[in-house]
Enzyme design. Structure first.
Site, mmCIF file in Angstrom:
data_model
loop_
_atom_site.group_PDB
_atom_site.id
_atom_site.type_symbol
_atom_site.label_atom_id
_atom_site.label_comp_id
_atom_site.label_asym_id
_atom_site.label_seq_id
_atom_site.Cartn_x
_atom_site.Cartn_y
_atom_site.Cartn_z
ATOM 1 N N PRO A 1 35.872 -23.259 -19.765
ATOM 2 C CA PRO A 1 35.658 -23.539 -21.193
ATOM 3 C C PRO A 1 34.187 -23.657 -21.596
ATOM 4 O O PRO A 1 33.376 -24.275 -20.893
ATOM 5 C CB PRO A 1 36.403 -24.855 -21.396
ATOM 6 C CG PRO A 1 37.503 -24.815 -20.383
ATOM 7 C CD PRO A 1 36.906 -24.142 -19.189
ATOM 8 N N CYS A 2 33.883 -23.098 -22.778
ATOM 9 C CA CYS A 2 32.503 -23.037 -23.269
ATOM 10 C C CYS A 2 32.040 -24.247 -24.086
ATOM 11 O O CYS A 2 30.835 -24.534 -24.101
ATOM 12 C CB CYS A 2 32.333 -21.779 -24.134
ATOM 13 S SG CYS A 2 32.701 -20.251 -23.273
#
Length: 432
Positions: A85-86
């Site tokens: 996840p960013c």
């Protein structure tokens, strides 16, 4: 050549999956939290791996949930890959890093230790390259070293690998020692694709008046800004925040939403002064699903979901380029001229605190670094480190000294707060 095996985490709709497949990797497992994205991945892997049980290969759920999969069950695969996840690192968010329950980077490193693959590929947003995360990057490299890997970081831009947009991404590759001398980052392509080159045929396919089409082709003779997929928390599908919308305006393209079809003969500039809107298919091409090897990917779900799947993907040509470099290293087919330097220190303050036996004052750290930083800068760097690491303070003789404690990042600890957050999410999912 024999196919190489890959386990992919946070697989999304398969941008990295497709690229790795074209680089010679076959999936033994792909884990994704979003059900619609997982459905997309299943649909397409059935075509790419027709002899395999894709329903067992693609698993839906939290990648850190041991009921979904156990890393030990996939020991000695060739590659562990993923786009974790960013939001913990994105400049569009708060850059909480280890304090964000979605942060899975450190967990992925530990998963590699449990799986013992020959190589690891992890990618994330450009924000991970900020000075704010220098200590975090250093901890990742150092932990990989402790697990027996040499790790390399680099910032790759999609435009350099056949994609008609900027899309810079931080990419990490870690290799077992016997493969290091055979690895080199993929070479950049000499000429970048432009937006008009990849979607010009689509945008003019519905009878759009030639005067408008010719104007658009002229304005779209450039590289697109980074496609932003967005999240379920933030509205419908559009092409990004205000800054991105301004950049799209320079391509005479309306970034305030998506169209269901290309502009037709009744389209006029009076009603659409910003220019035409793009379709999901057009955005997919700009994201790299373009050309005979890429353009048969089917996206499941409604328009907004399909757009998010496209926008959040690792561009397949970039994944393919990096995958081919890894495959070449694992097969030891050739030794590249430019082997990355593995010994770069991302955060020397972190390194000193980690390696020193006992507390250090800011003055002492400054001296050990050869006065390359002022005392004030050392203190500021320590304050940044506190966001991702426990830093203990001690007072001795009226002077403050520091000891580096544990990494706050989620690595599978039973007492970590992430478990409570995801337990609540699972409860809400069952109720709904």
């Amino acid at each position: 050549m024999t196919e190489l095996s890959v386990v992919e985490i946070c697989a999304g709709a398969g941008g990295q999956s497709l690229g790795l497949h074209l680089a010679g990797f076959q999936h033994r497992l792909a884990v994704e939290l979003d059900r619609t994205a997982a459905a997309t991945l299943k649909t397409n892997l059935r075509r790419l791996q027709p002899d395999d049980n894709v329903d067992d290969i693609v698993r839906v759920g939290d990648v850190a949930d041991e009921e979904v999969w156990k890393p030990e069950d996939f020991r000695n695969v060739d590659l562990l890959a993923g786009g974790v996840p960013c939001p913990p690192f994105s400049v569009a968010g708060k850059q909480l890093g280890s304090a964000d329950e979605r942060d899975l980077f450190a967990w992925a490193v530990e998963a590699a230790g449990r799986m013992e693959p020959k190589a690891v590929l992890l990618e994330n947003v450009r924000g991970l390259n900020d000075a704010r995360f220098a200590g975090y990057r250093q901890a990742v490299i150092d932990r990989f070293a402790a697990l027996g890997y040499t790790a390399f970081w680099d910032l790759l831009e999609a435009k350099d690998y056949g994609v008609a947009q900027l899309r810079p991404r931080m990419v990490l590759v870690a290799l077992r020692p016997e493969y290091v001398e055979y690895f080199g980052w993929p070479k950049k392509q000499p000429k970048a694709r432009k937006v008009k080159d990849v979607i010009g045929d689509l945008i003019g396919s519905n009878g759009w008046r030639d005067e408008y089409l010719q104007r658009w082709l002229k304005e779209a003779d450039r590289i697109a800004p980074t496609i932003v997929g967005g999240s379920k928390k933030h509205g419908g599908a559009d092409l990004g925040p205000t800054r991105a919308k301004r950049a799209w305006q320079e391509l005479w393209t309306d970034a305030h939403g998506l169209a269901n079809e290309a502009p037709g003969p009744d389209w006029n500039e009076v009603d659409h002064p910003r220019g035409p809107k793009l379709t999901v298919e057009m955005v997919a091409r700009i994201q790299g699903w373009y050309g005979p090897d890429y353009d048969h990917w089917v996206f499941e779900g409604l328009k907004t979901s399909r757009y998010r799947q496209v926008g959040n993907a690792f561009p397949p040509p970039v994944a393919r380029a990096v995958g081919e470099s890894i495959a070449s290293a694992l097969r030891k087919t050739n030794k590249p001229e430019d082997i990355p330097a593995p010994l770069k220190v991302h955060d020397e303050v972190y390194r000193l605190l980690r390696d020193h036996d006992g507390p250090l004052t800011a003055d002492r750290i400054q001296k050990l670094l050869g006065d390359s930083l002022s005392v004030e800068e050392v203190v500021a760097r320590i304050d940044v480190l506190r966001r991702d690491f426990i830093v203990e303070e001690q007072q001795r003789g009226g002077r403050k000294s520091y000891v580096l404690g544990d990494w706050k990042a989620f690595r599978g600890q039973e007492d970590h707060g992430r478990h409570a957050v995801f337990a609540q999410a699972r409860s809400r999912a069952k109720v709904s």
